[in-house]
Design a protein around this motif. Sequence first.
Motif, PDB file in Angstrom:
ATOM      1  N   VAL A 141       0.858  -1.185   0.000  1.00  0.00           N
ATOM      2  CA  VAL A 141       0.000   0.000   0.000  1.00  0.00           C
ATOM      3  C   VAL A 141       0.893   1.233   0.000  1.00  0.00           C
ATOM      4  O   VAL A 141       1.860   1.311   0.759  1.00  0.00           O
ATOM      5  N   GLY A 142       0.567   2.162  -0.868  1.00  0.00           N
ATOM      6  CA  GLY A 142       1.279   3.437  -0.898  1.00  0.00           C
ATOM      7  C   GLY A 142       0.271   4.569  -0.958  1.00  0.00           C
ATOM      8  O   GLY A 142      -0.672   4.521  -1.746  1.00  0.00           O
ATOM      9  N   VAL A 143       0.459   5.591  -0.116  1.00  0.00           N
ATOM     10  CA  VAL A 143      -0.472   6.728  -0.064  1.00  0.00           C
ATOM     11  C   VAL A 143       0.324   8.009  -0.246  1.00  0.00           C
ATOM     12  O   VAL A 143       1.348   8.227   0.412  1.00  0.00           O
ATOM     13  N   ILE A 144      -0.177   8.851  -1.141  1.00  0.00           N
ATOM     14  CA  ILE A 144       0.418  10.172  -1.366  1.00  0.00           C
ATOM     15  C   ILE A 144      -0.698  11.208  -1.209  1.00  0.00           C
ATOM     16  O   ILE A 144      -1.745  11.097  -1.853  1.00  0.00           O
ATOM     17  N   ARG A 145      -0.478  12.167  -0.345  1.00  0.00           N
ATOM     18  CA  ARG A 145      -1.430  13.280  -0.185  1.00  0.00           C
ATOM     19  C   ARG A 145      -0.847  14.478  -0.924  1.00  0.00           C
ATOM     20  O   ARG A 145       0.355  14.701  -0.904  1.00  0.00           O
ATOM     21  N   PHE A 146      -1.728  15.264  -1.557  1.00  0.00           N
ATOM     22  CA  PHE A 146      -1.229  16.403  -2.329  1.00  0.00           C
ATOM     23  C   PHE A 146      -2.325  17.457  -2.478  1.00  0.00           C
ATOM     24  O   PHE A 146      -3.490  17.225  -2.167  1.00  0.00           O
ATOM     25  N   ASN A 147      -1.921  18.608  -2.976  1.00  0.00           N
ATOM     26  CA  ASN A 147      -2.827  19.707  -3.243  1.00  0.00           C
ATOM     27  C   ASN A 147      -2.804  19.951  -4.751  1.00  0.00           C
ATOM     28  O   ASN A 147      -1.817  20.473  -5.270  1.00  0.00           O
ATOM     29  N   ALA A 191      -3.672   9.952  -3.575  1.00  0.00           N
ATOM     30  CA  ALA A 191      -3.583   8.796  -4.475  1.00  0.00           C
ATOM     31  C   ALA A 191      -3.150   7.632  -3.598  1.00  0.00           C
ATOM     32  O   ALA A 191      -2.196   7.757  -2.821  1.00  0.00           O
ATOM     33  N   ILE A 192      -3.871   6.517  -3.713  1.00  0.00           N
ATOM     34  CA  ILE A 192      -3.534   5.340  -2.911  1.00  0.00           C
ATOM     35  C   ILE A 192      -3.413   4.133  -3.844  1.00  0.00           C
ATOM     36  O   ILE A 192      -4.295   3.889  -4.664  1.00  0.00           O
ATOM     37  N   ILE A 235      -4.972  -1.881  -7.860  1.00  0.00           N
ATOM     38  CA  ILE A 235      -5.551  -0.633  -8.344  1.00  0.00           C
ATOM     39  C   ILE A 235      -4.859   0.555  -7.695  1.00  0.00           C
ATOM     40  O   ILE A 235      -4.235   0.427  -6.636  1.00  0.00           O
ATOM     41  N   VAL A 236      -4.991   1.696  -8.362  1.00  0.00           N
ATOM     42  CA  VAL A 236      -4.612   2.965  -7.763  1.00  0.00           C
ATOM     43  C   VAL A 236      -5.861   3.836  -7.806  1.00  0.00           C
ATOM     44  O   VAL A 236      -6.540   3.917  -8.830  1.00  0.00           O
ATOM     45  N   VAL A 237      -6.211   4.406  -6.663  1.00  0.00           N
ATOM     46  CA  VAL A 237      -7.392   5.253  -6.543  1.00  0.00           C
ATOM     47  C   VAL A 237      -6.911   6.665  -6.247  1.00  0.00           C
ATOM     48  O   VAL A 237      -6.084   6.880  -5.351  1.00  0.00           O
ATOM     49  N   SER A 238      -7.450   7.619  -7.003  1.00  0.00           N
ATOM     50  CA  SER A 238      -7.091   9.027  -6.797  1.00  0.00           C
ATOM     51  C   SER A 238      -8.339   9.810  -6.434  1.00  0.00           C
ATOM     52  O   SER A 238      -9.425   9.567  -6.978  1.00  0.00           O
ATOM     53  N   ALA A 263       2.556   6.992  -5.639  1.00  0.00           N
ATOM     54  CA  ALA A 263       1.865   6.043  -4.749  1.00  0.00           C
ATOM     55  C   ALA A 263       2.263   4.607  -5.103  1.00  0.00           C
ATOM     56  O   ALA A 263       2.502   3.785  -4.212  1.00  0.00           O
ATOM     57  N   ILE A 264       2.342   4.311  -6.392  1.00  0.00           N
ATOM     58  CA  ILE A 264       2.743   2.968  -6.825  1.00  0.00           C
ATOM     59  C   ILE A 264       4.180   2.691  -6.417  1.00  0.00           C
ATOM     60  O   ILE A 264       4.507   1.618  -5.892  1.00  0.00           O
ATOM     61  N   ARG A 265       5.063   3.665  -6.631  1.00  0.00           N
ATOM     62  CA  ARG A 265       6.471   3.485  -6.209  1.00  0.00           C
ATOM     63  C   ARG A 265       6.565   3.291  -4.702  1.00  0.00           C
ATOM     64  O   ARG A 265       7.337   2.464  -4.223  1.00  0.00           O
ATOM     65  N   ALA A 266       5.762   4.032  -3.947  1.00  0.00           N
ATOM     66  CA  ALA A 266       5.766   3.887  -2.474  1.00  0.00           C
ATOM     67  C   ALA A 266       5.287   2.496  -2.076  1.00  0.00           C
ATOM     68  O   ALA A 266       5.843   1.872  -1.158  1.00  0.00           O
ATOM     69  N   ALA A 267       4.274   1.992  -2.784  1.00  0.00           N
ATOM     70  CA  ALA A 267       3.762   0.651  -2.466  1.00  0.00           C
ATOM     71  C   ALA A 267       4.779  -0.431  -2.820  1.00  0.00           C
ATOM     72  O   ALA A 267       4.959  -1.394  -2.076  1.00  0.00           O
ATOM     73  N   LEU A 268       5.447  -0.275  -3.934  1.00  0.00           N
ATOM     74  CA  LEU A 268       6.409  -1.299  -4.372  1.00  0.00           C
ATOM     75  C   LEU A 268       7.762  -1.152  -3.684  1.00  0.00           C
ATOM     76  O   LEU A 268       8.530  -2.114  -3.633  1.00  0.00           O
ATOM     77  N   GLY A 269       8.039   0.058  -3.189  1.00  0.00           N
ATOM     78  CA  GLY A 269       9.369   0.328  -2.618  1.00  0.00           C
ATOM     79  C   GLY A 269       9.589  -0.323  -1.319  1.00  0.00           C
ATOM     80  O   GLY A 269      10.622  -0.719  -0.890  1.00  0.00           O
TER      81      GLY A 269
END
Length: 160
Positions: free
Chosen positions: A91-97, A109-110, A120-123, A154-160
């Motif tokens: 699981v990777g989560v990125i918060r942004f503006n 984006a998660i 899946i990636v959900v934004s 988010a995908i890189r964070a999940a795979l990293g």
Amino acid sequence: MPLDASALSIGVGLSFAAVAVLAVWLALLQRSEAGLRRRLRGMLDESGTTGLDEVLADQAARIDALAARADGQDTLQRQLQTANRLALQRVGVIRFNPFQDRGGEQSFAIALLDHAGTGIVVSSLHGRTETRLFAKQITDGKSAITLSDEEQQAIRAALG
């Protein structure tokens, strides 16, 4: 040839020493035998059997039952490993503006991926008057649909 007294006393002393060693050895053997008899009696009393053949047959049956249980456990472990590969593990989560003039970083984006990077990636793009949700399929860490920078992060964070 006559024996002198010192040779005779040495011979008698060695004989007594040998008898003493043999006596200690015999005592240890008797003690060991008593322990073995006690253990055998305990095995016989436990299983309710009367003969050594029956005890051995009972133990063989118990070993066979344990082997069957171990085989069942091996099968279950393989099934769980297969199922685990398909479970969401990464699981990777990125918060942004997304909007420069409005703050709060309410958008995100998660990425929800399995062991192989499929999922899946959900934004969510949160604005003042509306919120938009997007879902994109991911296979082996990639998507057939163009991904935003945040989705890729988010995908890189999940795979990293």
